[in-house]
Design a protein around this motif. Structure first.
Motif, mmCIF file in Angstrom:
data_model
loop_
_atom_site.group_PDB
_atom_site.id
_atom_site.type_symbol
_atom_site.label_atom_id
_atom_site.label_comp_id
_atom_site.label_asym_id
_atom_site.label_seq_id
_atom_site.Cartn_x
_atom_site.Cartn_y
_atom_site.Cartn_z
ATOM 1 N N TYR A 1 0.841 -1.191 0.000
ATOM 2 C CA TYR A 1 0.000 0.000 0.000
ATOM 3 C C TYR A 1 0.878 1.244 0.000
ATOM 4 C CZ TYR A 1 -4.126 2.717 1.146
ATOM 5 O OH TYR A 1 -5.151 3.608 1.121
ATOM 6 N N ARG A 2 0.596 2.184 -0.869
ATOM 7 C CA ARG A 2 1.349 3.434 -0.901
ATOM 8 C C ARG A 2 0.857 4.354 0.199
ATOM 9 N NH1 ARG A 2 0.965 6.144 -6.356
ATOM 10 N NH2 ARG A 2 1.991 7.716 -5.086
ATOM 11 N N GLY A 3 1.771 4.973 0.893
ATOM 12 C CA GLY A 3 1.402 5.897 1.950
ATOM 13 C C GLY A 3 1.354 5.221 3.309
ATOM 14 N N SER B 1 -2.512 8.164 3.955
ATOM 15 C CA SER B 1 -1.832 9.351 3.418
ATOM 16 C C SER B 1 -1.403 9.140 1.973
ATOM 17 C CB SER B 1 -0.600 9.671 4.272
ATOM 18 O OG SER B 1 0.384 8.671 4.081
ATOM 19 N N SER B 2 -2.079 8.259 1.260
ATOM 20 C CA SER B 2 -1.656 7.910 -0.101
ATOM 21 C C SER B 2 -1.740 9.092 -1.075
ATOM 22 C CB SER B 2 -2.467 6.727 -0.630
ATOM 23 O OG SER B 2 -3.829 7.053 -0.703
ATOM 24 N N ARG B 3 -2.568 10.100 -0.781
ATOM 25 C CA ARG B 3 -2.690 11.263 -1.679
ATOM 26 C C ARG B 3 -1.941 12.476 -1.135
ATOM 27 N NH1 ARG B 3 -7.827 13.244 -3.598
ATOM 28 N NH2 ARG B 3 -8.256 13.706 -1.419
ATOM 29 N N GLY B 4 -1.060 12.255 -0.161
ATOM 30 C CA GLY B 4 -0.291 13.366 0.392
ATOM 31 C C GLY B 4 -0.996 14.118 1.497
ATOM 32 N N GLU C 1 -10.432 5.962 4.161
ATOM 33 C CA GLU C 1 -10.652 4.892 3.194
ATOM 34 C C GLU C 1 -11.440 3.775 3.863
ATOM 35 O OE1 GLU C 1 -7.686 3.703 0.521
ATOM 36 O OE2 GLU C 1 -6.540 5.563 0.719
ATOM 37 N N VAL C 2 -12.187 3.050 3.049
ATOM 38 C CA VAL C 2 -12.950 1.909 3.542
ATOM 39 C C VAL C 2 -12.539 0.690 2.723
ATOM 40 C CG1 VAL C 2 -15.240 0.912 3.895
ATOM 41 C CG2 VAL C 2 -14.886 3.366 4.248
#
Length: 182
Positions: A135-137, A156-159, A164-165
């Motif tokens: 998983y990114r972030g 924090s994948s989008r900065g 998220e679910v």
């Protein structure tokens, strides 16, 4: 010569008393469990981040008992700790637990080498599973639905921190009150 043996005897008696006192002190501080007495929930250790199962029977929390941070689960009806084999890894730090309705599923954050991972522990299979592999972030603050199918968490994948679910799918065994599958 009589004074010398009397002083020697007194010294030996003092040393023996001191030795017995230290043995008593160390044995009182040992971690031997008394299996006949009920286990207590609160202790002299730091216990934090408590979460209650939906049915009110179990409480899971982070504790530093045994000298390291780990997740514990306590059965409020039986007044004893629940055995969770395979949950707490020696090299990992576990935090922010969340329980399903009957306490079958426990979701939490586990950090190994500083990298937090979203993990799920199934008490029925006695196994832990990483849900955020690749998983990114970063992830934090997970929460599991009462039936165990959905897990919400911050990512924090989008900065930035977003919610998220994760849908675990229709092929899992749900943690529902009557035990039947839906």
């Amino acid at each position: 010569m009589g004074k010398f043996t009397f002083k020697l005897a007194i010294r030996q008696l003092i040393n023996l008393s001191l030795g017995l006192s230290l043995v008593s002190l160390f044995s009182a501080c040992s971690q031997v469990r008394n299996t006949t007495a009920p286990e207590i929930l609160n202790s002299r250790y730091t216990d934090e981040q408590p979460v209650l199962s939906g049915n009110g029977r179990y409480v899971a929390f982070v504790s530093n008992r045994d000298g390291r941070r780990k997740l514990l689960m306590y059965d409020l009806q039986q007044r004893q700790f629940v055995d969770l084999p395979g949950l707490n890894k020696a090299e990992a730090i576990a935090e922010t637990p969340s329980l399903s309705r009957n306490g079958r599923y426990l979701v939490y954050i586990s950090s190994e080498q500083g990298r937090p991972e979203l993990e799920l522990y199934d008490r029925s299979t006695r196994s832990a599973q990483v849900l955020s592999n690749g998983y990114r972030g970063w992830v934090r603050n997970p929460s599991i639905s009462p039936d165990g199918r959905y897990i919400s968490f911050e990512s924090s994948s989008r900065g930035q921190w977003d919610i998220e679910v994760l849908d675990r799918g229709t092929n899992i065994e749900l943690d529902i009150s009557d035990g039947s599958r839906r």
